[in-house]
Design a protein around this motif. Structure first.
Motif, short mmCIF file in Angstrom:
data_model
loop_
_atom_site.label_atom_id
_atom_site.label_comp_id
_atom_site.label_asym_id
_atom_site.label_seq_id
_atom_site.Cartn_x
_atom_site.Cartn_y
_atom_site.Cartn_z
N CYS A 65 -12.00 14.20 2.89
CA CYS A 65 -10.76 14.90 3.27
C CYS A 65 -9.57 14.18 2.62
N VAL A 66 -8.63 14.96 2.12
CA VAL A 66 -7.43 14.38 1.48
C VAL A 66 -6.69 13.47 2.47
N VAL A 67 -6.74 13.87 3.71
CA VAL A 67 -6.06 13.14 4.77
C VAL A 67 -6.96 12.01 5.27
N SER A 68 -6.44 10.82 5.29
CA SER A 68 -7.26 9.65 5.66
C SER A 68 -7.33 9.47 7.17
N THR A 69 -8.53 9.28 7.68
CA THR A 69 -8.70 9.02 9.13
C THR A 69 -9.58 7.79 9.34
N ASN A 98 -10.79 1.74 9.74
CA ASN A 98 -11.52 0.58 9.22
C ASN A 98 -10.62 -0.43 8.53
N MET A 99 -9.53 0.05 7.95
CA MET A 99 -8.56 -0.88 7.36
C MET A 99 -7.95 -1.75 8.45
N VAL A 100 -7.58 -1.11 9.55
CA VAL A 100 -6.94 -1.86 10.62
C VAL A 100 -7.92 -2.87 11.24
N ALA A 157 -3.30 -6.10 -1.36
CA ALA A 157 -3.17 -4.69 -1.77
C ALA A 157 -4.17 -3.86 -0.96
N VAL A 158 -3.67 -2.82 -0.29
CA VAL A 158 -4.52 -1.99 0.58
C VAL A 158 -4.68 -0.61 -0.03
N SER A 159 -5.91 -0.15 -0.15
CA SER A 159 -6.12 1.18 -0.73
C SER A 159 -7.49 1.73 -0.40
N GLN A 160 -7.55 2.96 -0.02
CA GLN A 160 -8.84 3.63 0.20
C GLN A 160 -9.54 3.80 -1.13
N SER A 161 -8.90 4.49 -2.05
CA SER A 161 -9.53 4.85 -3.33
C SER A 161 -9.66 3.65 -4.25
N GLY A 162 -8.72 2.71 -4.13
CA GLY A 162 -8.68 1.60 -5.08
C GLY A 162 -8.16 2.02 -6.44
N GLU A 163 -7.60 3.23 -6.52
CA GLU A 163 -7.13 3.76 -7.80
C GLU A 163 -5.66 4.18 -7.76
N THR A 164 -4.99 4.05 -6.64
CA THR A 164 -3.60 4.49 -6.53
C THR A 164 -2.72 3.72 -7.53
N TYR A 165 -2.08 4.46 -8.41
CA TYR A 165 -1.40 3.82 -9.53
C TYR A 165 -0.30 2.85 -9.08
N GLY A 172 0.86 -1.19 0.00
CA GLY A 172 0.00 0.00 0.00
C GLY A 172 0.89 1.23 0.00
N CYS A 173 0.28 2.40 -0.01
CA CYS A 173 1.05 3.65 0.04
C CYS A 173 0.53 4.52 1.18
N GLY A 174 1.41 5.35 1.71
CA GLY A 174 1.01 6.35 2.71
C GLY A 174 0.32 5.71 3.91
N THR A 175 -0.83 6.26 4.23
CA THR A 175 -1.60 5.78 5.37
C THR A 175 -2.00 4.32 5.21
N SER A 176 -2.30 3.92 3.99
CA SER A 176 -2.72 2.53 3.76
C SER A 176 -1.55 1.58 4.01
N TYR A 177 -0.34 2.02 3.72
CA TYR A 177 0.85 1.23 4.05
C TYR A 177 0.98 1.07 5.57
N LEU A 190 2.76 11.12 10.17
CA LEU A 190 2.33 11.50 8.82
C LEU A 190 1.13 12.44 8.89
N LYS A 191 0.17 12.11 9.76
CA LYS A 191 -1.03 12.94 9.89
C LYS A 191 -0.64 14.37 10.26
N LEU A 192 0.25 14.51 11.25
CA LEU A 192 0.66 15.85 11.68
C LEU A 192 1.35 16.60 10.54
N LYS A 193 2.26 15.94 9.86
CA LYS A 193 2.96 16.57 8.72
C LYS A 193 1.96 17.05 7.67
N GLU A 194 1.06 16.16 7.28
CA GLU A 194 0.14 16.47 6.18
C GLU A 194 -0.73 17.69 6.46
N VAL A 195 -1.31 17.76 7.64
CA VAL A 195 -2.26 18.86 7.88
C VAL A 195 -1.67 20.10 8.51
O1 M6R Z 1 -6.31 5.69 -1.83
P1 M6R Z 1 -5.10 5.07 -1.17
O2 M6R Z 1 -5.41 4.48 0.15
O3 M6R Z 1 -4.44 4.04 -2.07
O4 M6R Z 1 -4.07 6.25 -0.97
C1 M6R Z 1 -2.79 6.00 -0.48
C2 M6R Z 1 -2.10 7.27 -0.04
O5 M6R Z 1 -1.92 8.15 -1.11
C3 M6R Z 1 -2.88 7.97 1.09
O6 M6R Z 1 -3.06 7.14 2.20
C4 M6R Z 1 -2.16 9.26 1.53
O7 M6R Z 1 -0.99 8.95 2.22
C5 M6R Z 1 -3.11 10.12 2.39
N1 M6R Z 1 -2.89 11.51 2.09
C6 M6R Z 1 -2.97 9.86 3.87
O8 M6R Z 1 -3.61 10.75 4.68
#
Ligand code: M6R
Length: 361
Positions: free
Chosen positions: A155-159, A164-166, A103-111, A57-62, A241-246
């Motif tokens: 929100c761009v930032v995932s919470t 729910n992933m965990v 594979a973990v992803s919120q959007s399901g579209e992360t390239y 996964g990437c970012g928060t999903s990782y 990561l959350k603190l950095k992002e927002v």
């Molecule tokens: O949609 P995804 O879960 O695949 O996105 C992965 C990351 O781009 C995403 O978690 C990103 O790190 C967020 N901005 C976290 O808050």
């Protein structure tokens, strides 16, 4: 519609008890102390044949995947680890037929995640998805999986999706565990822990005023250190990561055990530390790390199950089963990041330079 909240981030943080409830609904099987995951497409024989689990996964999903890997190792005793999907795909990984890839992803579209899935499938691997958006590219490309049912996240930032992933990883770990050596009694214990989560999330959110005050105080820092050990380490990484992002405050996350191998040199009054201190078998080790920081005049904000004497402040969170504690400990730090950003007047729902889903390479 933000339903009375000033941002989607605040709204989505507050939706977490309901979201977790949705992730559990219809899935628990009390008779066999396990869970049913309809879309998994993995029968008991397949589940038993899994020799390793690799989570991408990437970012928060990782970060959710890192917690998931620990849960799978603990409850199912299958070696498991998580890796950023982009790193995985560029290092020409050894693809092994006995490994279950997730594979973990919120959007399901992360390239980067989608490309990793396609490369794995091309090499004949079995890939499951742990995805929020129903019918998304990753959900379609995988051989089966778990929808995390967090509901739409704006929100761009995932919470809430992270939480729910965990929780979904907890369900998967329980399921894999119960096809192997996890006892009925332990299965029951984990189910009871899962059922407690929504109420405990409400308890954490009820403490919002304290967290707002602390955030205002710490918002003056230029840089912050986040530490945790084993179960607490991915929690520290996600909170950082959350603190950095927002807020755009610089933050580092380290395993507490690594402090003395270098980062301790950074500790001084202007560099506060947020420490994840669960009441588990590592409590004394974590307390020792707090002492090390105090001895260097570092300020400490602990997130813990009981007030920490060495810390300047403690946010107390309710205790769950040891294996599930990581689900709850990051939630107050979502609010901490939110209130820090708010005190600094940041554009909370749309942080600079970021997009909700990264569909390019
Ligand atoms: O949609 P995804 O879960 O695949 O996105 C992965 C990351 O781009 C995403 O978690 C990103 O790190 C967020 N901005 C976290 O808050």
């Amino acid at each position: 519609d933000m339903g009375g909240h000033d941002t989607y981030m605040h709204k989505e943080i507050h939706e977490q008890a309901d979201a977790v409830d949705r992730a559990l609904r219809g899935r628990i099987d009390d008779r066999f102390s396990t869970v049913h995951l309809g879309g998994l497409n993995l029968d008991a024989r397949d589940a038993r044949a899994v020799r390793r689990v690799k989570i991408l996964g990437c970012g928060t999903s990782y970060h959710a995947g890192q917690i998931g890997a620990q849960m799978i190792e603990e409850l199912a005793r299958i070696p498991a680890d998580a890796e950023p999907a982009s790193e995985f795909r560029y290092r020409n990984p050894v693809v092994d037929p006995d490994t279950l890839y997730i594979a973990v992803s919120q959007s399901g579209e992360t390239y980067d995640v989608l490309a990793a899935v396609q490369e794995l499938k091309r090499k004949g691997a079995r890939v499951l998805g742990l995805v929020n958006v129903v019918g998304s590219a990753i959900a379609r490309e995988t051989d089966g999986g778990i929808y995390v049912h967090a509901g739409p996240e704006v929100c761009v930032v995932s919470t809430k999706c992270f939480t729910n992933m965990v929780v979904s990883f907890g369900l998967l770990a329980l399921h894999l565990g119960r096809t192997r050596d996890l006892s009925v009694a332990d299965g029951k214990r984990i189910i009871e822990g899962l059922r407690k989560l929504p109420g405990q999330i409400e308890e954490i959110l009820a403490n919002e005023a304290q967290i707002e005050e602390l955030a205002k105080e710490y918002a003056e820092a230029k840089s912050m250190m986040f530490i945790g050990r084993v179960r607490g380490y991915p929690v520290a990484r996600e909170a950082s990561l959350k603190l950095k992002e927002v807020s755009y405050i610089h933050a580092e996350a380290y395993p507490a055990s690594e402090l003395k191998h270098g980062p301790l040199a950074l500790i001084e009054p202007a560099m506060p530390t947020v420490a994840i201190v669960p009441d588990d078998e590592l409590l004394e080790k974590n307390r020792a790390a707090l002492e090390e920081i105090k001895a260097r005049s570092g300020r400490i904000l602990a997130v813990a199950h009981q007030v920490q004497e060495k810390a300047d402040h403690t946010i107390v969170v309710p205790k769950n089963e040891d294996e599930l504690d990581a689900i709850l400990m990051g939630i107050p730090l979502q609010l901490f990041a939110y209130y820090t950003a708010k005190a600094m007047g940041r554009d909370i729902d749309k942080p600079r330079n970021l997009a909700k889903s990264v569909t390019v390479e």
